[in-house]
Design an enzyme around this catalytic site. Structure first.
Site, short mmCIF file in Angstrom:
data_model
loop_
_atom_site.label_atom_id
_atom_site.label_comp_id
_atom_site.label_asym_id
_atom_site.label_seq_id
_atom_site.Cartn_x
_atom_site.Cartn_y
_atom_site.Cartn_z
N SER A 268 1.39 14.01 -16.43
CA SER A 268 0.31 13.80 -17.40
C SER A 268 0.13 15.06 -18.22
O SER A 268 0.44 16.17 -17.76
CB SER A 268 -1.00 13.46 -16.69
OG SER A 268 -2.10 13.54 -17.57
N TYR B 46 -6.86 15.47 -10.03
CA TYR B 46 -5.83 14.77 -10.81
C TYR B 46 -4.83 15.77 -11.40
O TYR B 46 -3.62 15.56 -11.33
CB TYR B 46 -6.51 13.97 -11.92
CG TYR B 46 -5.58 13.10 -12.73
CD1 TYR B 46 -5.10 11.90 -12.22
CD2 TYR B 46 -5.21 13.45 -14.02
CE1 TYR B 46 -4.26 11.09 -12.96
CE2 TYR B 46 -4.38 12.64 -14.78
CZ TYR B 46 -3.90 11.46 -14.25
OH TYR B 46 -3.06 10.66 -14.99
N ALA B 47 -5.34 16.86 -11.96
CA ALA B 47 -4.46 17.87 -12.56
C ALA B 47 -3.53 18.47 -11.52
O ALA B 47 -2.34 18.73 -11.79
CB ALA B 47 -5.30 18.96 -13.23
N ALA B 48 -4.06 18.71 -10.31
CA ALA B 48 -3.24 19.28 -9.25
C ALA B 48 -2.08 18.35 -8.89
O ALA B 48 -0.94 18.80 -8.67
CB ALA B 48 -4.10 19.57 -8.01
N LYS C 8 -0.70 16.02 -10.81
CA LYS C 8 0.23 15.84 -11.92
C LYS C 8 1.04 17.11 -12.19
O LYS C 8 2.19 17.05 -12.65
CB LYS C 8 -0.52 15.38 -13.17
CG LYS C 8 -1.12 13.97 -13.03
CD LYS C 8 -0.06 12.95 -12.63
CE LYS C 8 -0.60 11.54 -12.56
NZ LYS C 8 0.46 10.55 -12.22
N ASN D 205 0.86 -1.17 0.00
CA ASN D 205 0.00 0.00 0.00
C ASN D 205 0.90 1.23 0.00
O ASN D 205 1.60 1.49 0.98
CB ASN D 205 -0.90 -0.02 1.24
CG ASN D 205 -1.82 1.19 1.30
OD1 ASN D 205 -1.75 2.10 0.48
ND2 ASN D 205 -2.70 1.20 2.29
N ASN E 121 5.06 5.78 -10.85
CA ASN E 121 4.02 5.69 -11.87
C ASN E 121 2.61 5.56 -11.32
O ASN E 121 1.64 5.96 -11.98
CB ASN E 121 4.32 4.49 -12.78
CG ASN E 121 3.16 4.12 -13.66
OD1 ASN E 121 2.85 4.78 -14.65
ND2 ASN E 121 2.46 3.04 -13.30
#
Length: 240
Positions: free
Chosen positions: A133, A146-148, A150, A54, A81
């Site tokens: 990304s 997600y954008a924050a 990446k 984990n 990743n």
């Protein structure tokens, strides 16, 4: 086919998608690979070993690093990743959705790198590749969490590249920003949306996981020995 001969690599999120492709490409190039994931990982490749952990557990991460050090004596390559999505417009995004994505995509990267960087420093050499990304570069509707994460990966990469080389160690830190790629994560995306993405991509198609893995291989290998602190966009010419 020996660009990573005798190297020891840890790849998080190694069970599927880009992570699995990275593990296979690294193994083909001579590396001993530890594929880390929350689920059990089985590989037919001789030098890929699945390791269940984990990434949000510091105890699990500490055991992982100690296990690899004891078995192989070193860690040459780290590929951060592992990542998840929990998409929603901001008005409907719960705090739990925000925290879950931040914890896996960003905090876990910090935690595992904090443990592995000292091992690389002891050896005086290493390569860390953080997976960002295209969404981290350009943003996207419904993916602010997600954008924050990446975008944060890009900042970590540039900061660590400076930090890990300041005393003369040859530890390189780079980031790869994949575009939309044919992985399990894309299976739920409507065909109309996929076609729109392809139209916005200069090469008019989605990427293949191995194409992303080959870019990561380049940054892991000595072929990129004078590259650090950089973001490599592998997106077929996509502009959101």
């Amino acid at each position: 086919m020996n660009r990573l001969k005798d190297k020891v690599a840890i790849v998080t999120g190694g069970a599927r998608g880009i992570g699995r492709a990275v593990c296979e490409v690294f193994s083909d190039e001579g590396a001993k690979v530890i594929a880390v994931d929350i689920v059990s990982v089985l590989y037919s490749k001789e030098w890929v070993e699945g390791y269940k952990a984990n990434l949000c557990s510091n105890d699990d991460l500490t055991k992982l690093v100690e296990y690899v050090k004891e078995k192989y004596g070193k860690i040459d390559i780290l590929v951060n990743n592992a990542g998840i999505t929990k998409d929603s417009l901001i008005e409907k995004m719960s705090e739990e959705m925000w925290d879950d994505v931040i914890n896996i995509n960003l905090k876990a990267v910090f935690n595992i790198t904090k443990l592995i960087a000292p091992v690389m420093k002891m050896n005086g050499k290493g390569s860390i590749i953080n997976i960002s990304s295209v969404v981290g570069e350009y943003g996207n509707v419904g993916q602010s969490n997600y954008a924050a994460t990446k975008a944060g990966i890009i900042g970590l990469t540039k900061s660590w590249a400076k930090e890990f080389s300041r005393k003369g160690e040859d530890i390189r830190v780079n980031s790869v920003a994949p575009g939309y790629t044919n992985t399990e994560m894309m299976a739920t995306v409507p065909e109309k949306v996929l076609n729109d993405i392809k139209e916005k991509t200069m090469l008019k198609r989605l990427g293949d996981p191995k194409e992303i893995a080959n870019a990561i291989l380049f940054l892991a290998s000595e072929e990129s020995s004078y590259i650090t602190g950089q973001l490599l966009s592998v997106n077929g010419g996509l502009r959101l």
